[in-house]
Design a protein around this motif. Structure first.
Motif, PDB file in Angstrom:
ATOM      1  N   HIS A   1       0.779  -1.258  -0.137  1.00  0.00           N
ATOM      2  CA  HIS A   1       0.101   0.016   0.159  1.00  0.00           C
ATOM      3  C   HIS A   1       0.804   1.187   0.019  1.00  0.00           C
ATOM      4  O   HIS A   1       0.583   1.981  -0.738  1.00  0.00           O
ATOM      5  CB  HIS A   1      -0.877  -0.103   1.187  1.00  0.00           C
ATOM      6  CG  HIS A   1      -1.795   1.247   1.361  1.00  0.00           C
ATOM      7  ND1 HIS A   1      -3.167   1.020   0.798  1.00  0.00           N
ATOM      8  CD2 HIS A   1      -1.766   2.402   2.413  1.00  0.00           C
ATOM      9  CE1 HIS A   1      -3.753   2.365   1.216  1.00  0.00           C
ATOM     10  NE2 HIS A   1      -2.921   3.154   1.729  1.00  0.00           N
TER      11      HIS A   1
ATOM     12  N   HIS B   1       1.666   4.114  -2.891  1.00  0.00           N
ATOM     13  CA  HIS B   1       1.351   5.601  -2.705  1.00  0.00           C
ATOM     14  C   HIS B   1       2.511   6.351  -3.164  1.00  0.00           C
ATOM     15  O   HIS B   1       2.432   7.387  -3.785  1.00  0.00           O
ATOM     16  CB  HIS B   1       1.324   5.837  -1.161  1.00  0.00           C
ATOM     17  CG  HIS B   1      -0.048   6.048  -0.437  1.00  0.00           C
ATOM     18  ND1 HIS B   1      -1.217   7.078  -0.951  1.00  0.00           N
ATOM     19  CD2 HIS B   1      -0.468   5.294   0.682  1.00  0.00           C
ATOM     20  CE1 HIS B   1      -2.123   6.837  -0.261  1.00  0.00           C
ATOM     21  NE2 HIS B   1      -1.902   5.863   0.791  1.00  0.00           N
TER      22      HIS B   1
ATOM     23  N   GLU C   1      -6.541   6.655  -1.109  1.00  0.00           N
ATOM     24  CA  GLU C   1      -6.344   5.543  -0.538  1.00  0.00           C
ATOM     25  C   GLU C   1      -6.877   4.474  -1.246  1.00  0.00           C
ATOM     26  O   GLU C   1      -6.183   3.313  -1.372  1.00  0.00           O
ATOM     27  CB  GLU C   1      -7.159   5.815   0.850  1.00  0.00           C
ATOM     28  CG  GLU C   1      -6.701   6.662   1.991  1.00  0.00           C
ATOM     29  CD  GLU C   1      -5.070   6.327   2.198  1.00  0.00           C
ATOM     30  OE1 GLU C   1      -4.927   5.183   2.308  1.00  0.00           O
ATOM     31  OE2 GLU C   1      -4.458   7.300   2.081  1.00  0.00           O
TER      32      GLU C   1
ATOM     33  N   ALA D   1      -3.372   2.323   7.018  1.00  0.00           N
ATOM     34  CA  ALA D   1      -2.247   2.468   6.242  1.00  0.00           C
ATOM     35  C   ALA D   1      -2.313   3.712   5.611  1.00  0.00           C
ATOM     36  O   ALA D   1      -2.964   4.037   4.595  1.00  0.00           O
ATOM     37  CB  ALA D   1      -1.763   1.393   5.371  1.00  0.00           C
ATOM     38  N   ASP D   2      -1.913   4.884   6.121  1.00  0.00           N
ATOM     39  CA  ASP D   2      -2.062   6.230   5.338  1.00  0.00           C
ATOM     40  C   ASP D   2      -1.218   6.579   4.479  1.00  0.00           C
ATOM     41  O   ASP D   2      -0.079   6.078   4.337  1.00  0.00           O
ATOM     42  CB  ASP D   2      -1.956   7.449   6.469  1.00  0.00           C
ATOM     43  CG  ASP D   2      -3.312   7.525   7.330  1.00  0.00           C
ATOM     44  OD1 ASP D   2      -4.301   7.123   6.500  1.00  0.00           O
ATOM     45  OD2 ASP D   2      -3.257   7.969   8.427  1.00  0.00           O
TER      46      ASP D   2
HETATM   47 ZN   LIG Z   1      -2.682   4.920   2.465  1.00  0.00          ZN
END
Ligand SMILES: [Zn+2]
Length: 147
Positions: free
Chosen positions: A98, A102, A118, A146-147
């Motif tokens: 993830h 990003h 996201e 999970a940013d």
């Molecule tokens: Zn994220």
């Protein structure tokens, strides 16, 4: 992991983690995206931090480093061990995928902070073949982001 990066990450790159299992998962994750996927060149380091966060397991930061007459994009990825350590290896792999997604989107599409991003990051990680890992993460971590 070498100074010249690994898989989808093109060097110079340093992974700052003493955790062997995490290093292995990270290296494995960078090699999963299909051959021919444009590389990520703006991530110089990833760090496994011991800092306790309330809900966050990973964070990718995009910035521009200013020089005299120009600026260059730069990214760093931080993973937070206290919450990660509660997850299975597939779920940790999903978090890594993830964050790599990003970083890839920031570099190859455009840097953007949005809730839409996201979903895009998860969709891209699935395209790269991380579907089972993302499903594992969904099951294990309803309150973990999970940013
Ligand atoms: Zn994220």
């Amino acid at each position: 992991m070498g100074k010249n990066g690994s898989g989808i990450i093109a060097g110079p790159f340093t992974l700052r983690s003493k955790d062997r299992a995490f290093r292995r998962l990270f290296a494995e994750a960078t090699k999963r995206p299909p051959a021919g996927t444009p590389k990520i060149t703006t991530v110089r380091s990833a760090l496994l931090s011991g800092r306790l966060t309330k809900t966050m397991v990973g964070l990718t930061k995009y910035s521009r480093v200013r020089y005299l007459f120009f600026s260059r994009p730069r990214q760093s990825i931080t993973f937070f061990l206290p919450l990660l350590s509660a997850l299975s290896e597939p779920a940790v792999m999903a978090v890594i995928a993830h964050e790599l997604a990003h970083a890839w989107l920031n570099e190859h599409v455009k840097p953007e902070e949005s809730s839409q991003r996201e979903h895009e990051a998860d969709d891209l990680a699935r395209e790269w073949g991380f579907g089972p890992e993302l499903d594992a993460l969904d099951k294990e971590a309803e309150t973990v982001n999970a940013d």
